[in-house]
Write an enzyme that holds these catalytic residues in place. Sequence first.
Site, short mmCIF file in Angstrom:
data_model
loop_
_atom_site.label_atom_id
_atom_site.label_comp_id
_atom_site.label_asym_id
_atom_site.label_seq_id
_atom_site.Cartn_x
_atom_site.Cartn_y
_atom_site.Cartn_z
N HIS A 189 6.24 -20.64 -21.03
CA HIS A 189 7.43 -19.82 -21.33
C HIS A 189 7.06 -18.74 -22.34
O HIS A 189 6.28 -18.98 -23.26
CB HIS A 189 8.54 -20.71 -21.86
CG HIS A 189 9.85 -20.01 -21.89
ND1 HIS A 189 10.19 -19.15 -22.90
CD2 HIS A 189 10.88 -19.99 -21.01
CE1 HIS A 189 11.40 -18.64 -22.66
NE2 HIS A 189 11.83 -19.14 -21.51
N SER A 212 18.60 -14.17 -18.17
CA SER A 212 20.04 -13.84 -18.22
C SER A 212 20.78 -14.21 -16.94
O SER A 212 21.69 -13.49 -16.50
CB SER A 212 20.25 -12.36 -18.54
OG SER A 212 19.74 -12.04 -19.81
N GLY A 219 18.72 -20.32 -19.07
CA GLY A 219 18.68 -20.66 -20.49
C GLY A 219 20.08 -20.77 -21.05
O GLY A 219 20.78 -21.78 -20.87
N GLU A 245 9.89 -14.40 -14.51
CA GLU A 245 10.79 -14.28 -15.66
C GLU A 245 10.39 -13.08 -16.51
O GLU A 245 9.60 -13.20 -17.45
CB GLU A 245 10.78 -15.56 -16.48
CG GLU A 245 11.87 -15.54 -17.54
CD GLU A 245 12.15 -16.90 -18.13
OE1 GLU A 245 13.26 -17.40 -17.94
OE2 GLU A 245 11.27 -17.46 -18.79
N ASN A 252 16.98 -24.71 -18.86
CA ASN A 252 16.08 -24.75 -20.01
C ASN A 252 16.95 -24.71 -21.27
O ASN A 252 17.44 -23.66 -21.66
CB ASN A 252 15.14 -23.53 -19.96
CG ASN A 252 14.25 -23.42 -21.19
OD1 ASN A 252 14.16 -24.37 -21.98
ND2 ASN A 252 13.59 -22.29 -21.35
N TRP A 253 17.14 -25.88 -21.87
CA TRP A 253 18.03 -25.96 -23.05
C TRP A 253 17.37 -25.39 -24.31
O TRP A 253 18.00 -25.28 -25.34
CB TRP A 253 18.42 -27.42 -23.30
CG TRP A 253 19.52 -27.92 -22.40
CD1 TRP A 253 20.08 -27.27 -21.33
CD2 TRP A 253 20.19 -29.19 -22.49
NE1 TRP A 253 21.05 -28.05 -20.76
CE2 TRP A 253 21.14 -29.23 -21.44
CE3 TRP A 253 20.08 -30.29 -23.34
CZ2 TRP A 253 21.98 -30.34 -21.25
CZ3 TRP A 253 20.90 -31.38 -23.15
CH2 TRP A 253 21.85 -31.39 -22.11
P1 PGA Z 1 18.23 -16.94 -20.58
O1 PGA Z 1 16.87 -17.70 -20.80
O2 PGA Z 1 18.85 -17.46 -19.30
O3 PGA Z 1 19.05 -17.28 -21.78
O4 PGA Z 1 17.89 -15.48 -20.47
C1 PGA Z 1 16.04 -18.02 -19.73
C2 PGA Z 1 14.77 -18.61 -20.24
O5 PGA Z 1 14.27 -18.13 -21.28
O6 PGA Z 1 14.25 -19.56 -19.66
#
Ligand code: PGA
Length: 248
Positions: A95, A211, A232, A162, A11-12
């Site tokens: 999201h 993360s 992310g 998530e 997810n950019w």
């Molecule tokens: P992150 O984001 O890997 O930077 O925690 C994940 C996301 O929000 O999809």
Amino acid sequence: MPQHKKYIIANWKMNPETLGQAKKLLNGIIDHTTQKENIELVICPPHVFLCLASEIKGVIFGSQNIFWEDKGAYTGEVSAPMVKDAGARYVIIGHSERRRHLGETDASVSLKIQACLKNKLQPVVCIGENERNQEEEVKKRFHAALLGIKKDDLKKIVLVYEPVWAISGNSGGAAASFDDALSGLLFIRKLLVKMFDTRAANTVRILYGGSVDSGNASVFTRKVGFDGVLVGNASLNKNEFVKLVKSI
Ligand code: PGA
């Protein structure tokens, strides 16, 4: 049974700033990873960079959002048929950043999932609690998202556990521990079994997000038992992301 195939969905978010940078990042990733049968590597860039799907092979594309109608007077929105035509096969829905900053609600999440299914796109539905140990919140989002979904459609859906507190962009955000992640996975499977049945529940792919990096990705996929990860921040750094893919 968890799926054999592992999913890595990048997810950019609203990055990078230019098409040139997006192209460079994609080419860098493709040069150092090969699509393997047991890995589904999906990149979700901002909509304006989905045009790269017609140019760059060796990776599957996804969108970060859609509107629920196919076309019409909805200024600024992008529809399921549009992202599909541009080359997307997956769409991230619900999201937490969209819920927090852009007015995404449980009701709009449900409509967007239906729009994906109607247009043969696979929804990647994010479900997580804002603070630790808020199972009721997960349950509420889960039920709202899966409202009206037929058993036969479950295999077309990807759920992401998530936890919002684990997302790297949130202050102090650090990946969920093994125990927290396992509890989240088991809780969602249990909700699926209750709503449908064990067999149908096992057709749903469940990913972990929050993360994820090259050091912990395989803990979530191999040890905890998730079917993959939603990544992310770590997906924006070529070397880190390639390392992550290889670790899985
Ligand atoms: P992150 O984001 O890997 O930077 O925690 C994940 C996301 O929000 O999809």
